[in-house]
Design an enzyme around this catalytic site. Structure first.
Site, PDB file in Angstrom:
ATOM      1  N   LYS A 209      82.726 -24.239  49.609  1.00 14.42           N
ATOM      2  CA  LYS A 209      82.678 -25.325  49.580  1.00 14.42           C
ATOM      3  C   LYS A 209      83.082 -26.080  48.052  1.00 14.42           C
ATOM      4  CE  LYS A 209      78.452 -28.236  47.747  1.00 14.42           C
ATOM      5  NZ  LYS A 209      76.808 -28.545  48.297  1.00 14.42           N
ATOM      6  N   LYS A 232      81.072 -30.181  39.227  1.00 14.30           N
ATOM      7  CA  LYS A 232      80.543 -29.167  39.512  1.00 14.30           C
ATOM      8  C   LYS A 232      81.439 -28.111  39.995  1.00 14.30           C
ATOM      9  CE  LYS A 232      76.441 -30.742  42.121  1.00 14.30           C
ATOM     10  NZ  LYS A 232      75.465 -30.686  43.097  1.00 14.30           N
ATOM     11  N   LYS A 263      83.209 -26.652  53.794  1.00 13.08           N
ATOM     12  CA  LYS A 263      83.143 -27.926  53.430  1.00 13.08           C
ATOM     13  C   LYS A 263      84.016 -28.821  52.407  1.00 13.08           C
ATOM     14  CE  LYS A 263      79.240 -30.687  51.468  1.00 13.08           C
ATOM     15  NZ  LYS A 263      77.565 -29.518  50.436  1.00 13.08           N
TER      16      LYS A 263
HETATM   17  C1  PBG Z   1      74.501 -29.626  47.308  1.00 14.07           C
HETATM   18  C2  PBG Z   1      74.421 -30.088  48.002  1.00 14.07           C
HETATM   19  C3  PBG Z   1      75.449 -31.251  48.461  1.00 14.07           C
HETATM   20  C4  PBG Z   1      76.289 -31.776  49.696  1.00 14.07           C
HETATM   21  C5  PBG Z   1      75.136 -30.502  50.406  1.00 14.07           C
HETATM   22  N1  PBG Z   1      74.132 -29.690  49.383  1.00 14.07           N
HETATM   23  C6  PBG Z   1      76.355 -31.930  46.962  1.00 14.07           C
HETATM   24  C7  PBG Z   1      76.561 -31.685  46.172  1.00 14.07           C
HETATM   25  O1  PBG Z   1      77.468 -29.803  46.308  1.00 14.07           O
HETATM   26  O2  PBG Z   1      76.514 -32.282  45.354  1.00 14.07           O
HETATM   27  C8  PBG Z   1      76.127 -32.878  50.335  1.00 14.07           C
HETATM   28  C9  PBG Z   1      76.133 -33.217  51.822  1.00 14.07           C
HETATM   29  C10 PBG Z   1      76.619 -34.454  51.966  1.00 14.07           C
HETATM   30  O3  PBG Z   1      77.739 -35.234  51.623  1.00 14.07           O
HETATM   31  O4  PBG Z   1      76.371 -34.667  53.108  1.00 14.07           O
HETATM   32  N2  PBG Z   1      74.224 -28.321  46.519  1.00 14.07           N
END
Ligand code: PBG
Length: 340
Positions: A209, A232, A263
């Site tokens: 991620k 983050k 992701k």
């Molecule tokens: C948070 C999380 C995020 C998403 C899914 N779970 C956002 C982030 O990490 O700030 C993003 C999903 C999206 O943008 O559609 N744990």
């Protein structure tokens, strides 16, 4: 033809009978030569939850996406099941009153996620429910983990994620999706789930991620945009790195992940492809909020054909090697696919 061959005298020699276009000529040849297909089985539909009854509240930054109260989420799950979508993933909106530095709401057996799990399991037994494991819907600083000064604490956060996962498993979640990027959380969560008799709960690891600007609209949808302090980058990956993603994926597999995810989606298809190639695991990609909103915004301006771009993007994930896609377009795409 003769005309062309006279214009370019060497064409016969150049082609030597090799004409790629031969199999593109008819619809039926195109169909018989297609390498990948897209079906509703390929989709996981993320939805947003909010308090109340009979509520479907539009998310401003994601045209066409709403936040559902739990009763409405049951209807949405039924619609998804009827379309053949195998899994629905639920994400709660929480206002400031539900947030603290500990993310306490994650442990509430009656939080929105648990309510939705119970209600959907009961009313729509044919659909899988996936829940997100991370503290960001519940922390007042908007981070996925516990914050001390400027640091996100790894091991202390994992203890919180374990308790969140167990809470979700008790409510009936079929798939827990740790999206927090702490080190060692997959192994720790697996051990805790098994120890509590939840050995059939699946873990889909958000394995690679990235710290991405494509998450903007999502943070708005879950009420985290105002809350988030800083970024983050100390736990999510740098968009510059590909090999590191493979190490992340490998670790999560070794710790017991049943499925892995990359992701965001479209900008990271190389990572999807490499991960699938290297490990052959069930591999998923998350077409995130920003990707969705970019398509919708351009389509609303009439600059692209939104329906076609939607289908082409989803097909691209399959070509890259994804087994499935988390997408806010799941219902529209499945509807289209079912219409033939
Ligand atoms: C948070 C999380 C995020 C998403 C899914 N779970 C956002 C982030 O990490 O700030 C993003 C999903 C999206 O943008 O559609 N744990």
């Amino acid at each position: 033809m003769d005309q062309v061959n006279r214009t370019i005298p060497d064409m016969d020699r150049i082609l030597q009978g090799r004409r790629m276009r031969r199999v593109r000529k008819f619809e039926w040849t195109r169909r018989m030569c297609r390498e990948t297909t897209l079906t509703p089985d390929d989709f996981i539909w993320p939805i947003f939850l909010t308090e109340g009854q009979g509520v479907q509240e539009p998310v401003e930054s994601m045209p066409g996406v709403v936040r559902y109260s739990v009763d409405e989420a049951v209807g949405a799950a039924q619609m998804a099941a009827d379309l053949g979508i195998p899994v629905i993933a639920v994400f709660p909106y929480s206002g400031p009153e539900k947030r603290d530095d500990w993310g306490s709401e994650a442990d509430n057996p009656d939080n929105l996620v648990c309510q939705a799990c119970r209600a959907i399991c009961k009313a729509v037994p044919g659909i899988g429910i996936m829940t997100d494991v991370a503290l960001d819907p519940y922390t007042d600083h908007g981070h996925d983990g516990l914050l001390s000064g400027d640091d996100i604490l790894n091991d202390e956060t994992i203890a919180r994620l374990i308790s969140q996962s167990l809470n979700q498993a008790r409510a009936g979640s079929h798939i827990v999706g740790p999206s927090d990027m702490m080190d060692g959380r997959i192994g720790a969560i697996r051990q805790a789930l098994d120890g509590a008799g939840h050995d059939d709960v699946i873990i889909m690891a958000y394995a690679a991620k990235y710290a991405s600007a494509f998450y903007g609209p999502f943070r708005d949808a879950v009420g985290a945009s105002g809350a988030l302090k800083g970024d983050k980058r100390t736990y999510q990956m740098s968009p510059a790195n590909g090999l590191e993603a493979l190490r992340e994926v490998e670790l999560d597999i070794n710790e017991g992940a049943d499925m892995v995810m990359v992701k965001p989606g479209i900008a990271y298809l190389d990572v999807v492809h490499r991960a699938k190639d290297a490990f052959g695991m069930p591999t998923f990609a998350y077409q995130v909020s920003g990707e969705y909103s970019m398509i919708e915004a351009a389509a609303a301006q009439g600059w692209i054909d939104g329906e076609k771009v939607m289908m082409e993007s989803l097909q691209a994930f399959k070509r890259a090697g994804a087994d499935g896609i988390l997408t806010y377009h799941a219902v529209r795409a499945a509807t289209r696919l079912n219409a033939g």
